[in-house]
Enzyme design. Structure first.
Site, PDB file in Angstrom:
ATOM      1  N   CYS A 260       0.848  -1.195   0.000  1.00  0.00           N
ATOM      2  CA  CYS A 260       0.000   0.000   0.000  1.00  0.00           C
ATOM      3  C   CYS A 260       0.876   1.234   0.000  1.00  0.00           C
ATOM      4  CB  CYS A 260      -0.872  -0.011   1.249  1.00  0.00           C
ATOM      5  SG  CYS A 260      -1.781  -1.538   1.474  1.00  0.00           S
TER       6      CYS A 260
ATOM      7  N   ARG B 281       1.217   1.987  -5.911  1.00  0.00           N
ATOM      8  CA  ARG B 281       1.498   0.984  -4.889  1.00  0.00           C
ATOM      9  C   ARG B 281       0.248   0.186  -4.523  1.00  0.00           C
ATOM     10  NH1 ARG B 281       6.139   1.582  -2.433  1.00  0.00           N
ATOM     11  NH2 ARG B 281       5.389   0.400  -0.657  1.00  0.00           N
TER      12      ARG B 281
ATOM     13  N   TRP C 191      -3.586  -1.849  -1.305  1.00  0.00           N
ATOM     14  CA  TRP C 191      -3.529  -3.067  -2.106  1.00  0.00           C
ATOM     15  C   TRP C 191      -3.915  -4.177  -1.138  1.00  0.00           C
ATOM     16  CZ3 TRP C 191      -1.502  -7.953  -2.587  1.00  0.00           C
ATOM     17  CH2 TRP C 191      -1.575  -8.518  -3.858  1.00  0.00           C
TER      18      TRP C 191
ATOM     19  N   ASN D 270       1.106  -0.080   5.986  1.00  0.00           N
ATOM     20  CA  ASN D 270       1.544  -0.856   4.823  1.00  0.00           C
ATOM     21  C   ASN D 270       2.361  -2.029   5.357  1.00  0.00           C
ATOM     22  OD1 ASN D 270       2.485  -1.905   2.409  1.00  0.00           O
ATOM     23  ND2 ASN D 270       4.269  -0.558   2.419  1.00  0.00           N
ATOM     24  N   GLY D 271       1.955  -3.238   5.016  1.00  0.00           N
ATOM     25  CA  GLY D 271       2.667  -4.416   5.523  1.00  0.00           C
ATOM     26  C   GLY D 271       1.683  -5.472   5.986  1.00  0.00           C
TER      27      GLY D 271
ATOM     28  N   GLU E   4      10.989 -11.894 -20.363  1.00  0.00           N
ATOM     29  CA  GLU E   4      10.533 -10.547 -20.004  1.00  0.00           C
ATOM     30  C   GLU E   4       9.353 -10.126 -20.885  1.00  0.00           C
ATOM     31  OE1 GLU E   4      10.136  -6.791 -18.219  1.00  0.00           O
ATOM     32  OE2 GLU E   4      10.719  -8.816 -17.602  1.00  0.00           O
TER      33      GLU E   4
ATOM     34  N   LYS F  37       5.582  -8.999 -19.477  1.00  0.00           N
ATOM     35  CA  LYS F  37       4.942  -7.720 -19.790  1.00  0.00           C
ATOM     36  C   LYS F  37       3.528  -7.927 -20.354  1.00  0.00           C
ATOM     37  CE  LYS F  37       7.109  -5.299 -17.818  1.00  0.00           C
ATOM     38  NZ  LYS F  37       8.073  -6.007 -17.141  1.00  0.00           N
TER      39      LYS F  37
ATOM     40  N   GLU G  75       1.211  -9.231 -17.536  1.00  0.00           N
ATOM     41  CA  GLU G  75       0.869  -8.368 -16.404  1.00  0.00           C
ATOM     42  C   GLU G  75       0.008  -7.176 -16.789  1.00  0.00           C
ATOM     43  OE1 GLU G  75       3.960  -6.206 -14.227  1.00  0.00           O
ATOM     44  OE2 GLU G  75       5.355  -6.702 -15.846  1.00  0.00           O
TER      45      GLU G  75
ATOM     46  N   HIS H 273      10.119 -30.665 -26.611  1.00  0.00           N
ATOM     47  CA  HIS H 273      10.038 -31.551 -25.442  1.00  0.00           C
ATOM     48  C   HIS H 273       8.698 -31.399 -24.729  1.00  0.00           C
ATOM     49  CE1 HIS H 273      14.224 -32.433 -26.131  1.00  0.00           C
ATOM     50  NE2 HIS H 273      14.474 -31.149 -26.163  1.00  0.00           N
TER      51      HIS H 273
ATOM     52  N   LYS I  16       3.300  -1.789  -7.579  1.00  0.00           N
ATOM     53  CA  LYS I  16       4.675  -1.548  -8.007  1.00  0.00           C
ATOM     54  C   LYS I  16       5.709  -2.237  -7.128  1.00  0.00           C
ATOM     55  CE  LYS I  16       7.812   0.319 -10.586  1.00  0.00           C
ATOM     56  NZ  LYS I  16       7.974  -0.272 -11.884  1.00  0.00           N
TER      57      LYS I  16
HETATM   58  C1  AGP Z   1       7.590  -6.138 -13.384  1.00  0.00           C
HETATM   59  O1  AGP Z   1       7.018  -5.378 -14.363  1.00  0.00           O
HETATM   60  C2  AGP Z   1       6.794  -6.208 -12.153  1.00  0.00           C
HETATM   61  N1  AGP Z   1       6.450  -4.935 -11.657  1.00  0.00           N
HETATM   62  C3  AGP Z   1       7.383  -7.109 -11.088  1.00  0.00           C
HETATM   63  O2  AGP Z   1       7.551  -8.386 -11.616  1.00  0.00           O
HETATM   64  C4  AGP Z   1       8.718  -6.634 -10.507  1.00  0.00           C
HETATM   65  O3  AGP Z   1       9.734  -6.772 -11.448  1.00  0.00           O
HETATM   66  C5  AGP Z   1       9.052  -7.480  -9.282  1.00  0.00           C
HETATM   67  O4  AGP Z   1       8.042  -7.304  -8.339  1.00  0.00           O
HETATM   68  C6  AGP Z   1      10.405  -7.096  -8.697  1.00  0.00           C
HETATM   69  O5  AGP Z   1      10.396  -5.788  -8.250  1.00  0.00           O
HETATM   70  P1  AGP Z   1      11.780  -5.082  -7.830  1.00  0.00           P
HETATM   71  O6  AGP Z   1      12.641  -4.988  -9.040  1.00  0.00           O
HETATM   72  O7  AGP Z   1      11.351  -3.745  -7.302  1.00  0.00           O
HETATM   73  O8  AGP Z   1      12.386  -5.938  -6.758  1.00  0.00           O
END
Ligand code: AGP
Length: 609
Positions: free
Chosen positions: A2, A28, A75, A101-102, A481, A485, A488, A504, A604
């Site tokens: 959060c 966040r 969140w 947050n936590g 990667e 993308k 997500e 395989h 994020k």
């Molecule tokens: C990637 O687009 C995501 N936001 C997520 O997978 C991110 O890379 C992952 O949570 C790691 O975050 P960090 O690099 O801040 O540790």
């Protein structure tokens, strides 16, 4: 995951500032929002489920009295994203309110203890426990000050937290505290601010004070006091100046932060090439001397580690082991030791899985090195040596510029190691150095010449039910990667694996029109990738290839192709070859009508394990 914010102003109402600061933290978490202010000895709360703009339209979050207040954008972890579970949460009297947050790991135990003492809980959250705990401590020890009651309550809390707490008992103060979850203060002549992240207060100041685990802070109009939670002892810490501008945390005319950050990569890569040699030297010296090197990270940062393992091996003959941080303790927790070196990679520097993995290794005397984009983050504080990836604030949840900047720094480290170890000729090193310095322009060319084309490809495949992303060698990391993308932000199920693995098993999924994205720079894998493309085409797959400009062979086999400038060495290829995949995901999300900056169910910085 959060965002919390609080401010004590020496004049004027706090609510408008809290509202705008929460907007800067919305990446966040955006399940619900809430603000509490105190005025004339009364606490006023406005909160509801939904995104900030939606809630503001109904509740007018700016219209609240008082120059002291706290706020939260959520969140959901405990309790569904409903109004009743949105923060701030209060005690039975409404005189104590908390944002958090936590995760409070022992909240069920504390909750039933407090319920047995007659406390009435209204939400399903873990956070509400803290408000009632403080209330109970004060009830049983009325002689205590509010701050002392918070300190006593914190000693009962297990888990991760960044709290900001308001009370009618001491209405001119905010008390905040930190354990694992990020917390930073902002200072200017008009007041003091506490926040989960720096962009929250960049509009009003770039003077920040980093708060460490196990610290409590009292915010007052004339300043702040830091104390150790364990014994209440005072800690002095001066503010540092953050070289980020408010503009860096806003969209500058782009429709979304993600596309702005994709376009910023040219400039960001130039910044990474200005990183002081001293740091690259120092960190690569540790790698050079290491007995075993684990590359530890999550998500996109893990893909940077995967690519780095090819760079370190090919240029410096240094074997390294990329490990998902969330699996590190299970996989290596028992064997990691004083001869182990961890290179942790994290844009936020706050990802709980990465911090946990690194802390585990540190407790077993391993050497901790790291790459992060947030100087002052938790990861930097547990690292022997760290390097900042110079990407500036990344607001879009989908990592883009931080990925390519991580790769640029990792490539520079691999080149340093190559020099130290003399495994490749000086000519090759010089050639690579030249290509490295041209990376910004390569990326600029890709965006300028291919963006329109990628929009059309996104339109063409928008209704696809599933995608494959394939590559060989270092392009396996690029393919992973690309897959992440698209999943997500466009929510299309996607599968990535080394192209050699197709036969395989996975190839059984392929049928007419099945979209397969191939990442194929002109390197040692080019020949074999052509074979894999043929295998897929034979089953009716539609081939979308990311190729080197003028690669006729693969062009002729592809239904669609995207070109990247000629002559990019394999070890550097993930940087320019990832950009088309970022754009493909972005434009596919737009075609589907999704907001690329706020993908559902994500946030994020993942600060819970
Ligand atoms: C990637 O687009 C995501 N936001 C997520 O997978 C991110 O890379 C992952 O949570 C790691 O975050 P960090 O690099 O801040 O540790």
């Amino acid at each position: 995951m959060c965002g919390i914010f609080g401010c004590v102003l020496n004049q004027g109402n706090a609510a408008p500032l809290i509202h705008s600061s929460l907007k800067h933290l919305e990446y966040r978490g955006y399940d619900s929002v809430g603000i509490a202010t105190v005025s004339d000895g009364k606490i006023v709360v406005k909160k509801d489920q939904g995104k900030i703009d939606e809630v503001h339209r109904f509740l007018n979050l700016d219209d609240m009295p008082g120059s002291v207040g706290i706020g939260h954008t959520r969140w959901a972890t405990h309790g569904a994203p409903l109004k009743v579970n949105s923060h701030p949460h209060s005690d039975c009297t409404g005189e104590i309110v908390v944002v958090h947050n936590g995760i409070i790991e022992n909240f069920l135990e504390l909750k039933s203890e407090l319920q047995n003492l007659g406390h009435n809980f209204v939400s399903k959250t873990d956070t509400e426990v803290m408000a009632h705990l403080i209330e109970e401590v004060l009830k049983q020890n009325p002689q205590l000050s509010f701050q002392q009651a918070v300190l006593e309550s914190l000693k009962r809390i297990q888990g991760s937290y960044a709290f900001a707490i308001l009370s009618t008992r001491e209405p001119d103060k905010i008390i905040c505290a930190r354990n694992e979850s990020p917390l930073v203060l902002g200072i200017n002549h008009h007041g003091v601010f506490c926040a989960s992240d720096i962009p929250a207060f960049l509009d009003v100041t770039n003077k920040a004070v980093m708060i460490n685990n196990g610290e409590l802070v009292i915010l007052k109009a004339d300043g702040y006091e830091i104390k150790k939670i364990s014994d209440g002892s005072a800690i002095t810490r001066e503010p540092i100046t953050i070289d980020w501008t408010p503009e860096m945390a806003v969209k500058q005319g782009y429709p979304h932060f993600m596309i702005k950050e994709i376009h910023e990569q040219t400039e960001v890569l130039r910044n990474t090439l200005r990183i002081q040699d001293h740091y690259l030297d120092l960190l690569s010296t540790f790698l050079d001397r290491a007995n075993e090197v684990f590359l530890v990270a999550c998500g996109t940062s893990y893909h940077a580690c995967l690519a780095a393992s090819y760079m370190f091996s090919k240029l410096a003959f240094l074997p390294t082991y990329p490990v998902y941080a969330s699996e590190f303790i299970e996989q290596h927790g028992k064997s990691v030791n004083i001869d182990s070196t961890i290179l942790a990679v994290s844009q936020s520097g706050e990802t709980a899985d990465t911090i946990a993995a690194v802390t585990c290794a540190q407790q077993r005397a391993a050497t901790i090195l790291s790459l992060t984009n947030v100087i002052g983050s938790s990861l930097t504080r547990i690292s022997r040596v760290y390097i900042g990836t110079q990407a500036g604030p990344e607001i879009g949840v989908a990592a883009t510029k931080t990925f390519t900047s991580q790769l640029s720094v990792l490539a520079q480290l691999a080149l340093k190691l190559a020099k130290k170890r003399g495994k490749v000729s000086q000519d090759e090193i010089d050639e690579l150095q030249i290509k490295l310095s041209k990376l910004p322009e390569y990326v600029d060319t890709v965006v300028k010449t291919q963006e329109e084309k990628i929009k059309q490809i996104a339109k063409k495949y928008v209704d696809s039910k599933v995608f494959f992303f394939l590559g060989r060698g270092i392009s396996t990391a690029t393919a992973f990667e690309g897959r992440l993308k698209l999943m997500e932000i466009a929510y299309i199920p996607s599968i990535a694996f080394p192209a050699g693995e197709s036969k395989h098993g996975p190839i059984s999924l392929v049928e007419d029109g099945f979209p397969v994205v191939f990442v194929c720079p002109k390197d040692d894998t080019h020949r074999t990738v052509i074979g894999n493309i043929m295998e897929m085409k034979a089953r009716g797959a539609h081939i979308i290839s990311i190729i080197e400009e003028g690669d006729q062979e693969i062009k002729s086999l592809s239904d669609d192709y995207i070109e990247v400038p000629k002559g990019i060495p394999s070890v550097l290829s993930p940087i320019p070859f990832a950009v088309p995949l970022q754009l493909l995901a972005y434009y596919t999300a737009l075609e589907k009508g999704y907001n690329p900056d706020m993908p559902r169910n994500l946030a994020k910085s993942v600060t819970v394990k």
